[in-house]
Motif scaffolding. Structure first.
Motif, PDB file in Angstrom:
ATOM      1  N   PRO A  71     106.167   0.389  -7.414  1.00 14.46           N
ATOM      2  CA  PRO A  71     107.781   1.536  -6.583  1.00 14.46           C
ATOM      3  C   PRO A  71     108.758   0.322  -5.738  1.00 14.46           C
ATOM      4  CG  PRO A  71     106.632   3.696  -6.489  1.00 14.46           C
ATOM      5  CD  PRO A  71     105.809   2.408  -7.332  1.00 14.46           C
ATOM      6  N   VAL A  72     107.364  -0.687  -5.318  1.00 15.75           N
ATOM      7  CA  VAL A  72     107.725  -1.392  -4.877  1.00 15.75           C
ATOM      8  C   VAL A  72     108.380  -2.648  -5.368  1.00 15.75           C
ATOM      9  CG1 VAL A  72     107.440  -3.642  -3.404  1.00 15.75           C
ATOM     10  CG2 VAL A  72     106.219  -1.041  -2.732  1.00 15.75           C
ATOM     11  N   GLN A  73     107.762  -2.672  -6.312  1.00 13.42           N
ATOM     12  CA  GLN A  73     108.362  -3.978  -7.402  1.00 13.42           C
ATOM     13  C   GLN A  73     109.670  -3.490  -8.159  1.00 13.42           C
ATOM     14  OE1 GLN A  73     105.026  -4.619 -10.290  1.00 13.42           O
ATOM     15  NE2 GLN A  73     104.934  -6.725  -9.081  1.00 13.42           N
ATOM     16  N   GLU A  74     110.033  -2.158  -8.679  1.00 14.79           N
ATOM     17  CA  GLU A  74     111.840  -1.621  -9.293  1.00 14.79           C
ATOM     18  C   GLU A  74     112.091  -1.906  -7.952  1.00 14.79           C
ATOM     19  OE1 GLU A  74     110.712   2.541 -10.204  1.00 14.79           O
ATOM     20  OE2 GLU A  74     108.493   2.328 -10.594  1.00 14.79           O
ATOM     21  N   LEU A  75     112.460  -1.298  -6.789  1.00 10.51           N
ATOM     22  CA  LEU A  75     113.446  -1.288  -6.188  1.00 10.51           C
ATOM     23  C   LEU A  75     113.992  -3.107  -5.720  1.00 10.51           C
ATOM     24  CD1 LEU A  75     112.568   1.218  -3.569  1.00 10.51           C
ATOM     25  CD2 LEU A  75     113.997   1.711  -5.365  1.00 10.51           C
ATOM     26  N   THR A  76     112.328  -3.557  -5.262  1.00 10.51           N
ATOM     27  CA  THR A  76     113.315  -5.171  -5.520  1.00 10.51           C
ATOM     28  C   THR A  76     113.497  -5.380  -6.779  1.00 10.51           C
ATOM     29  OG1 THR A  76     110.550  -5.391  -3.972  1.00 10.51           O
ATOM     30  CG2 THR A  76     112.130  -7.380  -4.213  1.00 10.51           C
ATOM     31  N   PHE A  77     113.173  -6.059  -7.530  1.00 10.47           N
ATOM     32  CA  PHE A  77     113.489  -6.370  -7.919  1.00 10.47           C
ATOM     33  C   PHE A  77     115.247  -6.314  -8.961  1.00 10.47           C
ATOM     34  CE2 PHE A  77     109.703  -7.796  -9.708  1.00 10.47           C
ATOM     35  CZ  PHE A  77     109.511  -8.611  -9.191  1.00 10.47           C
ATOM     36  N   GLY A  78     115.645  -4.737  -8.529  1.00  3.58           N
ATOM     37  CA  GLY A  78     116.590  -3.891  -8.441  1.00  3.58           C
ATOM     38  C   GLY A  78     117.566  -4.615  -8.167  1.00  3.58           C
ATOM     39  N   LEU A  79     117.580  -4.712  -6.293  1.00  5.82           N
ATOM     40  CA  LEU A  79     118.618  -4.720  -5.442  1.00  5.82           C
ATOM     41  C   LEU A  79     118.281  -6.451  -5.428  1.00  5.82           C
ATOM     42  CD1 LEU A  79     116.998  -2.601  -2.488  1.00  5.82           C
ATOM     43  CD2 LEU A  79     119.283  -2.553  -3.644  1.00  5.82           C
ATOM     44  N   VAL A  80     117.682  -7.112  -5.826  1.00  8.10           N
ATOM     45  CA  VAL A  80     117.581  -9.072  -5.562  1.00  8.10           C
ATOM     46  C   VAL A  80     118.819  -9.117  -6.577  1.00  8.10           C
ATOM     47  CG1 VAL A  80     115.949  -9.708  -6.997  1.00  8.10           C
ATOM     48  CG2 VAL A  80     115.982 -10.571  -4.878  1.00  8.10           C
ATOM     49  N   ALA A  81     119.029  -8.339  -8.041  1.00 12.25           N
ATOM     50  CA  ALA A  81     119.915  -8.454  -8.848  1.00 12.25           C
ATOM     51  C   ALA A  81     121.508  -8.085  -8.304  1.00 12.25           C
ATOM     52  CB  ALA A  81     119.235  -7.900  -9.949  1.00 12.25           C
ATOM     53  N   TRP A  82     121.142  -7.406  -7.676  1.00 11.82           N
ATOM     54  CA  TRP A  82     122.679  -6.878  -7.405  1.00 11.82           C
ATOM     55  C   TRP A  82     123.085  -7.384  -6.289  1.00 11.82           C
ATOM     56  CZ3 TRP A  82     123.733  -2.366  -2.764  1.00 11.82           C
ATOM     57  CH2 TRP A  82     125.438  -2.903  -3.569  1.00 11.82           C
ATOM     58  N   ILE A  83     122.438  -8.190  -5.057  1.00 11.95           N
ATOM     59  CA  ILE A  83     122.956  -9.659  -4.327  1.00 11.95           C
ATOM     60  C   ILE A  83     123.144 -10.000  -5.126  1.00 11.95           C
ATOM     61  CG2 ILE A  83     121.699 -11.061  -2.971  1.00 11.95           C
ATOM     62  CD1 ILE A  83     119.734  -8.848  -2.275  1.00 11.95           C
ATOM     63  N   ASP A  84     122.233 -11.263  -6.450  1.00 14.30           N
ATOM     64  CA  ASP A  84     122.659 -12.018  -7.365  1.00 14.30           C
ATOM     65  C   ASP A  84     124.032 -11.900  -7.793  1.00 14.30           C
ATOM     66  OD1 ASP A  84     120.859 -14.275  -6.857  1.00 14.30           O
ATOM     67  OD2 ASP A  84     120.407 -13.867  -8.755  1.00 14.30           O
ATOM     68  N   LEU A  85     124.310 -10.413  -8.134  1.00 13.67           N
ATOM     69  CA  LEU A  85     125.572 -10.372  -9.054  1.00 13.67           C
ATOM     70  C   LEU A  85     127.070  -9.865  -7.441  1.00 13.67           C
ATOM     71  CD1 LEU A  85     126.990  -9.473 -11.519  1.00 13.67           C
ATOM     72  CD2 LEU A  85     126.847  -6.802 -11.035  1.00 13.67           C
ATOM     73  N   ILE A  86     126.559  -9.660  -6.476  1.00  9.03           N
ATOM     74  CA  ILE A  86     127.781  -9.480  -5.532  1.00  9.03           C
ATOM     75  C   ILE A  86     128.168 -10.891  -5.888  1.00  9.03           C
ATOM     76  CG2 ILE A  86     128.208  -8.924  -3.357  1.00  9.03           C
ATOM     77  CD1 ILE A  86     126.175  -6.397  -3.568  1.00  9.03           C
ATOM     78  N   ASP A  87     126.576 -12.067  -4.810  1.00  8.96           N
ATOM     79  CA  ASP A  87     127.403 -13.491  -4.338  1.00  8.96           C
ATOM     80  C   ASP A  87     127.694 -14.288  -5.414  1.00  8.96           C
ATOM     81  OD1 ASP A  87     126.290 -12.714  -2.480  1.00  8.96           O
ATOM     82  OD2 ASP A  87     124.206 -14.093  -3.192  1.00  8.96           O
ATOM     83  N   ALA A  88     127.849 -13.909  -7.319  1.00 13.76           N
ATOM     84  CA  ALA A  88     127.945 -14.554  -8.183  1.00 13.76           C
ATOM     85  C   ALA A  88     129.831 -13.259  -8.468  1.00 13.76           C
ATOM     86  CB  ALA A  88     127.329 -14.074  -9.426  1.00 13.76           C
ATOM     87  N   LEU A  89     130.041 -12.579  -8.275  1.00 10.58           N
ATOM     88  CA  LEU A  89     131.684 -12.175  -8.222  1.00 10.58           C
ATOM     89  C   LEU A  89     131.861 -12.851  -7.298  1.00 10.58           C
ATOM     90  CD1 LEU A  89     130.493  -8.302 -10.317  1.00 10.58           C
ATOM     91  CD2 LEU A  89     131.430 -10.407 -10.690  1.00 10.58           C
TER      92      LEU A  89
END
Length: 325
Positions: A71-89
């Motif tokens: 569960p910790v990995q799921e939420l971590t990798f999902g949210l950190v990917a979103w941060i990367d996408l927001i920064d790029a956009l």
């Protein structure tokens, strides 16, 4: 889809729903580059701009869950990917508010009932806290969560027990705060799910709604000391993991280095071997087994590339041993 909506003359603000697309999670299945993912995200945001109630981006934590993550990995990798996408956009000229308003959270719910309830609740809190870091005030209840039952927990040797797993997983998802629920056919692990299993999957929602009245109460586990403590524990561990991954350079850097894949595969192997040698109980696989003809399994994660992270099942090693006997 947008063209079809326009051809039928429907007003954009009457269209609800979304697209289950997370370009970062998709890169674990079909290799691509970050530039391509960002360009697709830009196109989706532009196309969906006039559809105010329609989401075009997803945080796909389900991809990691169905690959064997914790569960910790799921939420971590999902949210950190979103941060990367927001920064790029944001670097492409979009405002954080535009991106956030067009994003929903996709999460898969497994069979550990109370832990999965806490996971979904913790995910909402984490997403809300992250949004507040962008100086935006979006109520937590307005965040959209698409919850589905787990592919990881399903078996090929005992699909009948998978019907029970599906029901408890759906309950956990609803109690955790799902806005939309997708129940997988209980025989999803086989090559072609049958029409009966698809009908049963659809009716799980009806039963929980019409007989358990789960649509008529806001939060059945509100005030539960046990679940509240689980939520806090998950929140703290994900917060620490997010900081660690960000220090390493973010999601895409960790993807290219193989860190994400290695972390999930290591835990996945441990879980699968636990079922194989009996340290982890799995009804119908290593406990209360029933000898029957086993259909060819749908997932073969052992054939995946080093950069990939494929959906698979906890019982796969044990069932492959039976299959090869």
């Amino acid at each position: 889809f947008m063209e079809w909506v326009n051809q039928n003359g429907w007003k954009p603000d009457t269209i609800y729903g979304g697209i289950l697309w997370d370009g970062f999670a998709a890169a674990l299945i079909e290799k691509t580059d970050k530039r391509t993912v960002v360009e697709i995200a830009k196109s989706l945001l532009q196309i969906g701009e006039e559809f105010g109630n329609f989401k075009v981006l997803s945080i796909d934590a389900a991809a990691y869950h169905n690959s064997g993550a914790s569960p910790v990995q799921e939420l971590t990798f999902g949210l950190v990917a979103w941060i990367d996408l927001i920064d790029a956009l944001v670097g492409e000229g979009f405002y954080p508010q535009e991106i956030i308003q067009k994003t929903m959270f996709r999460v898969a719910v497994g069979s550990d009932f109370f832990l999965e309830i806490a996971k979904v609740k913790a995910a909402r809190i984490l997403m809300h806290r992250m949004i507040s870091l962008y100086q935006l005030d979006v109520p937590a209840e307005d965040l959209f969560f698409f919850v589905e039952t787990s592919f990881w927990t399903k078996t090929i040797s005992d699909p009948d027990t998978d019907m029970i797993r599906n029901t408890t997983e759906a309950m956990a998802g609803i109690i955790g705060g799902a806005n939309a629920l997708y129940v997988l056919p209980h025989d999803i692990a086989t090559e072609i799910p049958g029409t009966l299993s698809e009908r049963l999957a659809r009716n799980v929602s009806n039963i929980l709604k019409e007989e358990s009245y789960l649509d008529r109460i806001l939060d059945p586990v509100a005030g539960s000391y046990f679940i509240e403590n689980l939520i806090v524990a998950i929140f703290q561990k994900v917060k620490e993991s997010l900081s660690y991954v960000e220090e390493m350079g973010g999601w895409w850097t960790c993807y290219e280095s193989g860190f994400i894949q290695k972390e999930v595969k290591t835990l996945r192997k441990e879980k699968m071997e636990g079922v194989l040698d009996g340290r982890r109980s799995k009804i119908g696989v290593n406990k209360y087994t029933i000898r029957k003809e086993i259909m060819n399994p749908k997932s073969k994660a052992e054939e995946e590339e080093s950069w990939a992270l494929s959906p698979c099942r906890e019982s796969m090693l044990a069932e492959n041993l039976i299959w090869n006997l």
